[in-house]
Every structure is written in structure tokens, then in C-alpha cells.
Motif scaffolding. Structure first.
Motif, PDB file in Angstrom:
ATOM      1  N   VAL A   1       0.835  -1.206   0.000  1.00 13.86           N
ATOM      2  CA  VAL A   1       0.000   0.000   0.000  1.00 13.86           C
ATOM      3  C   VAL A   1       0.867   1.252   0.000  1.00 13.86           C
ATOM      4  N   ALA A   2       1.949   1.230   0.769  1.00 12.76           N
ATOM      5  CA  ALA A   2       2.851   2.382   0.799  1.00 12.76           C
ATOM      6  C   ALA A   2       3.438   2.651  -0.583  1.00 12.76           C
ATOM      7  N   GLU A   3       3.778   1.579  -1.322  1.00  5.99           N
ATOM      8  CA  GLU A   3       4.309   1.747  -2.675  1.00  5.99           C
ATOM      9  C   GLU A   3       3.244   2.270  -3.632  1.00  5.99           C
ATOM     10  N   VAL A   4       2.022   1.773  -3.482  1.00  3.05           N
ATOM     11  CA  VAL A   4       0.925   2.264  -4.317  1.00  3.05           C
ATOM     12  C   VAL A   4       0.735   3.763  -4.104  1.00  3.05           C
ATOM     13  N   ARG A   5       0.746   4.186  -2.856  1.00  2.00           N
ATOM     14  CA  ARG A   5       0.568   5.613  -2.567  1.00  2.00           C
ATOM     15  C   ARG A   5       1.726   6.427  -3.134  1.00  2.00           C
ATOM     16  N   ARG A   6       2.934   5.880  -3.054  1.00  3.88           N
ATOM     17  CA  ARG A   6       4.096   6.603  -3.567  1.00  3.88           C
ATOM     18  C   ARG A   6       3.998   6.784  -5.077  1.00  3.88           C
ATOM     19  N   LEU A   7       3.529   5.767  -5.774  1.00  3.22           N
ATOM     20  CA  LEU A   7       3.514   5.800  -7.236  1.00  3.22           C
ATOM     21  C   LEU A   7       2.246   6.420  -7.816  1.00  3.22           C
ATOM     22  N   LEU A   8       1.115   6.204  -7.171  1.00  3.67           N
ATOM     23  CA  LEU A   8      -0.153   6.689  -7.713  1.00  3.67           C
ATOM     24  C   LEU A   8      -0.787   7.800  -6.886  1.00  3.67           C
ATOM     25  N   GLY A   9      -0.314   7.987  -5.672  1.00  2.60           N
ATOM     26  CA  GLY A   9      -0.860   9.043  -4.826  1.00  2.60           C
ATOM     27  C   GLY A   9      -2.067   8.633  -4.024  1.00  2.60           C
ATOM     28  N   GLY A  10      -2.681   7.524  -4.368  1.00  2.00           N
ATOM     29  CA  GLY A  10      -3.866   7.047  -3.675  1.00  2.00           C
ATOM     30  C   GLY A  10      -4.672   6.161  -4.597  1.00  2.00           C
ATOM     31  N   ILE A  11      -5.801   5.686  -4.097  1.00  2.16           N
ATOM     32  CA  ILE A  11      -6.656   4.777  -4.862  1.00  2.16           C
ATOM     33  C   ILE A  11      -8.113   5.224  -4.723  1.00  2.16           C
ATOM     34  N   ASP A  12      -8.802   5.234  -5.854  1.00  2.00           N
ATOM     35  CA  ASP A  12     -10.224   5.586  -5.878  1.00  2.00           C
ATOM     36  C   ASP A  12     -11.131   4.367  -5.918  1.00  2.00           C
ATOM     37  N   ILE A  13     -10.636   3.279  -6.514  1.00  2.00           N
ATOM     38  CA  ILE A  13     -11.431   2.076  -6.720  1.00  2.00           C
ATOM     39  C   ILE A  13     -10.620   0.871  -6.262  1.00  2.00           C
ATOM     40  N   VAL A  14     -11.200   0.069  -5.389  1.00  2.00           N
ATOM     41  CA  VAL A  14     -10.566  -1.181  -4.970  1.00  2.00           C
ATOM     42  C   VAL A  14     -11.443  -2.336  -5.434  1.00  2.00           C
ATOM     43  N   VAL A  15     -10.824  -3.299  -6.125  1.00  2.00           N
ATOM     44  CA  VAL A  15     -11.503  -4.543  -6.489  1.00  2.00           C
ATOM     45  C   VAL A  15     -10.794  -5.678  -5.752  1.00  2.00           C
ATOM     46  N   ASN A  16     -11.453  -6.229  -4.757  1.00  2.00           N
ATOM     47  CA  ASN A  16     -10.883  -7.323  -3.976  1.00  2.00           C
ATOM     48  C   ASN A  16     -11.211  -8.643  -4.665  1.00  2.00           C
ATOM     49  N   CYS A  17     -10.238  -9.125  -5.446  1.00  2.00           N
ATOM     50  CA  CYS A  17     -10.474 -10.297  -6.290  1.00  2.00           C
ATOM     51  C   CYS A  17      -9.548 -11.459  -5.947  1.00  2.00           C
ATOM     52  N   ALA A  18      -8.607 -11.263  -5.046  1.00  2.00           N
ATOM     53  CA  ALA A  18      -7.667 -12.331  -4.704  1.00  2.00           C
ATOM     54  C   ALA A  18      -8.418 -13.513  -4.109  1.00  2.00           C
ATOM     55  N   GLY A  19      -8.054 -14.705  -4.538  1.00  2.04           N
ATOM     56  CA  GLY A  19      -8.742 -15.874  -4.012  1.00  2.04           C
ATOM     57  C   GLY A  19      -7.970 -17.159  -4.260  1.00  2.04           C
ATOM     58  N   ILE A  20      -8.354 -18.180  -3.508  1.00  3.00           N
ATOM     59  CA  ILE A  20      -7.797 -19.520  -3.679  1.00  3.00           C
ATOM     60  C   ILE A  20      -8.956 -20.506  -3.692  1.00  3.00           C
ATOM     61  N   GLY A  21      -8.691 -21.721  -4.160  1.00  2.00           N
ATOM     62  CA  GLY A  21      -9.726 -22.746  -4.216  1.00  2.00           C
ATOM     63  C   GLY A  21      -9.245 -24.041  -3.609  1.00  2.00           C
ATOM     64  N   GLY A  22      -9.912 -25.116  -3.977  1.00  2.00           N
ATOM     65  CA  GLY A  22      -9.572 -26.439  -3.462  1.00  2.00           C
ATOM     66  C   GLY A  22     -10.750 -27.059  -2.746  1.00  2.00           C
ATOM     67  N   ASP A  23     -11.229 -28.207  -3.248  1.00  2.00           N
ATOM     68  CA  ASP A  23     -12.370 -28.866  -2.624  1.00  2.00           C
ATOM     69  C   ASP A  23     -11.906 -30.053  -1.783  1.00  2.00           C
ATOM     70  N   LYS A  24     -12.523 -30.197  -0.614  1.00  2.00           N
ATOM     71  CA  LYS A  24     -12.252 -31.312   0.292  1.00  2.00           C
ATOM     72  C   LYS A  24     -13.524 -31.635   1.056  1.00  2.00           C
ATOM     73  N   PRO A  25     -13.793 -32.911   1.292  1.00  2.00           N
ATOM     74  CA  PRO A  25     -14.897 -33.238   2.203  1.00  2.00           C
ATOM     75  C   PRO A  25     -14.649 -32.586   3.562  1.00  2.00           C
ATOM     76  N   PHE A  26     -15.716 -32.166   4.208  1.00  2.00           N
ATOM     77  CA  PHE A  26     -15.556 -31.410   5.446  1.00  2.00           C
ATOM     78  C   PHE A  26     -14.680 -32.111   6.487  1.00  2.00           C
ATOM     79  N   PRO A  27     -14.812 -33.433   6.701  1.00  2.00           N
ATOM     80  CA  PRO A  27     -13.952 -34.068   7.716  1.00  2.00           C
ATOM     81  C   PRO A  27     -12.463 -33.993   7.406  1.00  2.00           C
ATOM     82  N   GLU A  28     -12.127 -33.712   6.144  1.00  2.00           N
ATOM     83  CA  GLU A  28     -10.715 -33.662   5.761  1.00  2.00           C
ATOM     84  C   GLU A  28     -10.145 -32.246   5.774  1.00  2.00           C
TER      85      GLU A  28
END
Length: 252
Positions: A78-105
Motif C-alpha cells: 500500500v505504501a508503494e501504491v501511494r508513492r507511485l499513484l498518490g492514492g486509490i479511488d477504486i478497490v476490487v478485492n479479487c484475490a482468491g484460492i480454491g480447493g475442494d475437500k470433504p468437510f472431515p478432511e
């Protein structure tokens, strides 16, 4: 008509932006004039490829290796983003991971990592920029959830719980943002052809495709326009909403 979707003069940060839905959002935002920053996690090759794609549209994209679940890593990026762009107007939180497992596992580590990336990461990145949006009286927070937040799915109890948390977070925060023209909304896609989907078992994917009224998985370019709507002035009257491009998998 194009003017209402313009992002000229807007600075956007897309987490998980080096591939999949995040990359499609970046390409569309670049075509509509946004300055872009991307957080990715150990995905420098795809981040560089995305930089080359959007540079042809006159966009100088800045990319940062950042585990959104790590508070220190987020603070440094975030500090680097502010240094290079001055700030942010729009945030898209898209980071994610997957992986399926039966609940007991599902181990404690599996559970914690799933919630940390999807929910803690959304909290950390949003927290970094939300106060300055309030002060400027303009901002857009767009959180990528999933239709499974509503429907649930076998083998994905941890994923569904994380995405349901994202929907709840979105609704609650919208009450604080809307009075100052900071609109907080979510997108709940159906299954989309991404690395995350392909990381699930073949049996799970076959089961899911058979359930879809449209008979196919979505494409990333079919999800990105929803983010553009919510990021632009065309979406100025949306607050606390979860839009669901999902091929009819969930009908609310």
C-alpha cells in the motif's frame, strides 16, 4: 453512453489481478481510462504479461507481489501504491484460492488459509484505502464473492463460509460508505473458466456444469463488465448490493 462508464482520472487497485477475473477486470478498466495497480502473489510472469497488454491502451500498470492475508505485506505494498499513484479511488478485492475437500478432511490450516485470503485479505486491503475515500467523498469498493455464498456446495464448506463473510462485510460497510459517496458492493459470479475452477476435481466440475441452466461455465470477460458498472458513474446508485452473473445457478 460511453461517458457514463468512463474511468478517466480514476486510480484502481485490483487484488488477484494478474490472472482470471482480476486480469479481465484490469484490461477492461484500462480500456476505459483507469490508472491501475495490481496485487498478485508470486505470479510475476502473468503480471508482466498483463502489463504488456494494457500498455498498448496507454495504461502504465503497476504490479506488486503481495499476500493479501499478511498485514505487513499489505502495508508495504500500500505504501508503494501511494508513492507511485498518490492514492486509490477504486478497490476490487479479487484475490482468491480454491480447493475442494470433504468437510472431515479440512484441516485447521486449510480453514484458516481460505478465510484469511478471502475475508481477512478483503478487510486489510479495504481498510487501507477506505478512510481516504471517505475524506474525498468518492470511492468504490468492489468485493468478489461467489454464488456459493448463497447456494453452498459439497466439499467447499470453507470456501462458502469465506465468501458468505465477504457478502456480509459488503452489506455492513456500505452503510458507512454511502453517506459519503463511497459505494461498497460485491459480485457473486457463478463458476467461471479460471485456474481456480480448474483446480477443483473433475467430478466436482462435471457435477457443477450439469446444474447450470445455461449448460456451460462462464468466461472472465463476461464477469468484468459488472465490475465496470460498479466502478463507474453508471453504478452510482448501487450500495450494499451483490450482483450475480452466474448463468442462472442462483436466482434471487
Amino acid at each position: 453512453m460511453e461517458e457514463i462508464f468512463s474511468l478517466k482520472g480514476r486510480r484502481a487497485l485490483v487484488t488477484g489481478g494478474s490472472r482470471g477475473i482480476g486480469a479481465a477486470v484490469c484490461e477492461l478498466f484500462a480500456r476505459h481510462g483507469a490508472q491501475l495497480a495490481v496485487f498478485h502473489f508470486d505470479d510475476e510472469a502473468n503480471a508482466q504479461l498483463l502489463q504488456k497488454k494494457v500498455s498498448g491502451q496507454g495504461c502504465d500498470l503497476q504490479s506488486f507481489n503481495c499476500d493479501v492475508a499478511d498485514e505487513g505485506a499489505v502495508s508495504r505494498a500500500v505504501a508503494e501504491v501511494r508513492r507511485l499513484l498518490g492514492g486509490i479511488d477504486i478497490v476490487v478485492n479479487c484475490a482468491g484460492i480454491g480447493g475442494d475437500k470433504p468437510f472431515p478432511e479440512i484441516s485447521i490450516g486449510d480453514w484458516d488459509r481460505m478465510l484469511n485470503v478471502h475475508l481477512r485479505g478483503t478487510f486489510l486491503v479495504t481498510r487501507a484505502f477506505f478512510p481516504e475515500m471517505l475524506e474525498r467523498r468518492w470511492g468504490r469498493i468492489i468485493n468478489v464473492a461467489s454464488q456459493l455464498a448463497y447456494k453452498g456446495a459439497p466439499g467447499l464448506a470453507h470456501y462458502c463460509a469465506a465468501k458468505a463473510g465477504v457478502v456480509g462485510f459488503t452489506r455492513a460497510l456500505s452503510y458507512e460508505g454511502a453517506p459519503r459517496n463511497v459505494m461498497v458492493n460485491a459480485i457473486a459470479p457463478g463458476p467461471v473458466e479460471t485456474d481456480l475452477l480448474m483446480g477443483l476435481s473433475e467430478d466436482w466440475r462435471a457435477m457443477k456444469q450439469a446444474q447450470l441452466p445455461v449448460g456451460r461455465f462462464g468466461r472472465v470477460e463476461e464477469i468484468a463488465p459488472t465490475a465496470l458498472l460498479l466502478a463507474s458513474e453508471a453504478g452510482a446508485f448501487y450500495s450494499g448490493q451483490t450482483l450475480s452473473p452466474n448463468g442462472g445457478d442462483v436466482m434471487l
